[in-house]
Design an enzyme around this catalytic site. Structure first.
Site, PDB file in Angstrom:
ATOM      1  N   ASP A 151      83.644  19.329  11.773  1.00 36.03           N
ATOM      2  CA  ASP A 151      84.710  18.601  12.477  1.00 36.03           C
ATOM      3  C   ASP A 151      86.081  19.248  12.270  1.00 36.03           C
ATOM      4  OD1 ASP A 151      82.794  16.744  13.333  1.00 36.03           O
ATOM      5  OD2 ASP A 151      83.087  15.486  11.569  1.00 36.03           O
ATOM      6  N   HIS A 178      84.502  13.916  18.684  1.00 34.29           N
ATOM      7  CA  HIS A 178      84.436  13.223  17.393  1.00 34.29           C
ATOM      8  C   HIS A 178      85.299  11.965  17.470  1.00 34.29           C
ATOM      9  CE1 HIS A 178      83.841  12.707  13.118  1.00 34.29           C
ATOM     10  NE2 HIS A 178      85.125  12.472  13.017  1.00 34.29           N
ATOM     11  N   ASN A 201      82.631  19.802  20.830  1.00 32.00           N
ATOM     12  CA  ASN A 201      82.149  18.553  20.229  1.00 32.00           C
ATOM     13  C   ASN A 201      83.171  17.452  20.509  1.00 32.00           C
ATOM     14  OD1 ASN A 201      80.558  16.820  18.553  1.00 32.00           O
ATOM     15  ND2 ASN A 201      82.018  17.130  16.882  1.00 32.00           N
ATOM     16  N   SER A 253      88.695  12.873  19.448  1.00 30.27           N
ATOM     17  CA  SER A 253      89.156  14.255  19.618  1.00 30.27           C
ATOM     18  C   SER A 253      88.039  15.096  20.200  1.00 30.27           C
ATOM     19  CB  SER A 253      89.528  14.879  18.260  1.00 30.27           C
ATOM     20  OG  SER A 253      90.422  14.067  17.531  1.00 30.27           O
TER      21      SER A 253
HETATM   22  C1  GAR Z   1      80.416   9.093  20.292  1.00 30.63           C
HETATM   23  O1  GAR Z   1      81.306   8.063  19.949  1.00 30.63           O
HETATM   24  C2  GAR Z   1      80.826  10.388  19.605  1.00 30.63           C
HETATM   25  O2  GAR Z   1      82.197  10.502  19.417  1.00 30.63           O
HETATM   26  C3  GAR Z   1      80.111  10.265  18.290  1.00 30.63           C
HETATM   27  O3  GAR Z   1      78.884   9.670  18.590  1.00 30.63           O
HETATM   28  C4  GAR Z   1      79.035   8.829  19.720  1.00 30.63           C
HETATM   29  C5  GAR Z   1      77.934   9.157  20.700  1.00 30.63           C
HETATM   30  O4  GAR Z   1      77.916   8.248  21.763  1.00 30.63           O
HETATM   31  N1  GAR Z   1      79.954  11.544  17.665  1.00 30.63           N
HETATM   32  C6  GAR Z   1      80.033  11.740  16.362  1.00 30.63           C
HETATM   33  O5  GAR Z   1      80.224  10.851  15.564  1.00 30.63           O
HETATM   34  C7  GAR Z   1      79.849  13.181  15.952  1.00 30.63           C
HETATM   35  N2  GAR Z   1      80.321  13.382  14.606  1.00 30.63           N
HETATM   36  P1  GAR Z   1      77.025   8.534  23.043  1.00 30.63           P
HETATM   37  O6  GAR Z   1      75.641   8.955  22.552  1.00 30.63           O
HETATM   38  O7  GAR Z   1      76.996   7.233  23.777  1.00 30.63           O
HETATM   39  O8  GAR Z   1      77.678   9.645  23.825  1.00 30.63           O
END
Ligand code: GAR
Length: 218
Positions: free
Chosen positions: A151, A115, A113, A142
């Protein structure tokens, strides 16, 4: 090392834009990662990640969480769909659902994942604003193995960005996401080269147990 390992199969789970997915697609097409994406699965029909998958000729699957009575039933369907594809790795790329322990255990050691915080800080949502509100001087993202603790799995790699005074969380988020698009494909490459493993709930790279904050140079 790539030439010594077989091509790996990846399933990517998304809920939204899919910019991390795009970075992975791009690195695979440039042969930086010896893998293929067997499918992209979304829990939101409107997820732009599904469009990105179709544009790249990757099967795009929508499994609507609203049509399942419980989290367990949804995760069982998701798991069976993934099992059919027999992937080596499951990549959560902005998949905004909490996964049941049963699901996580099933894919233990082969699910990553990303985060948007310097874990263990700011698990959960709204991480950029929380970092600003806390007057932190730095923030970041991370990549970690997924374990049943939300997480909370072992960190593989972190990337930091400075927080400037009065910085808007939108601008901060964009700078964090730029880092994400660099770091996530790199970690996936390590996994696909069989250099990265999870052993006894710890991230291990090139037979070295990584520190709590993940890989660091030097
Ligand atoms: C990213 O910033 C990722 O870190 C976050 O969602 C976004 C997705 O962007 N993930 C979380 O918050 C998970 N807990 P994307 O769809 O453009 O890849």
């Amino acid at each position: 090392m790539t030439e010594h390992t077989s091509q790996k199969s990846i399933v990517v789970l998304v809920s939204g834009n899919g910019s991390n997915l795009q970075a992975i697609i791009d690195d695979i097409s440039q042969q930086k990662i010896n893998a293929r994406i067997s499918a992209v699965i979304a829990n939101q029909e409107s997820a732009f990640g599904l469009v990105r998958a179709k544009n790249a000729g990757i099967p795009a699957i929508f499994i609507d969480h609203k049509s399942f009575a419980s989290r367990e039933e949804y995760d069982a369907k998701l798991a069976s769909c993934i099992e059919e594809l027999s992937p080596n790795l499951i990549v959560l790329a902005g998949f905004m659902r909490i996964l049941t322990p049963a699901f996580v255990e099933r894919f233990s050691g082969r699910m990553l994942n990303i985060h948007p915080s310097l874990l263990p800080k700011y698990k959960g949502l709204n991480t950029h604003q929380r970092a600003i509100d806390a007057n932190d001087k730095e923030h970041g993202a991370s990549v970690h193995f997924v374990t049943p603790e939300l997480d909370g799995g072992p960190v593989v790699l972190q990337s930091k960005v400075p927080i400037f005074d009065q910085q808007e969380s939108k601008e901060l988020a964009e700078r964090v996401q730029q880092q994400e698009r660099q770091m996530y494909p790199l970690v996936i490459k390590w996994f696909c080269e069989e250099r990265l493993k999870m052993i006894d709930n710890k991230a291990v790279l090139d037979n070295q147990v990584l520190a709590e904050e993940g890989y660091a140079i030097g």
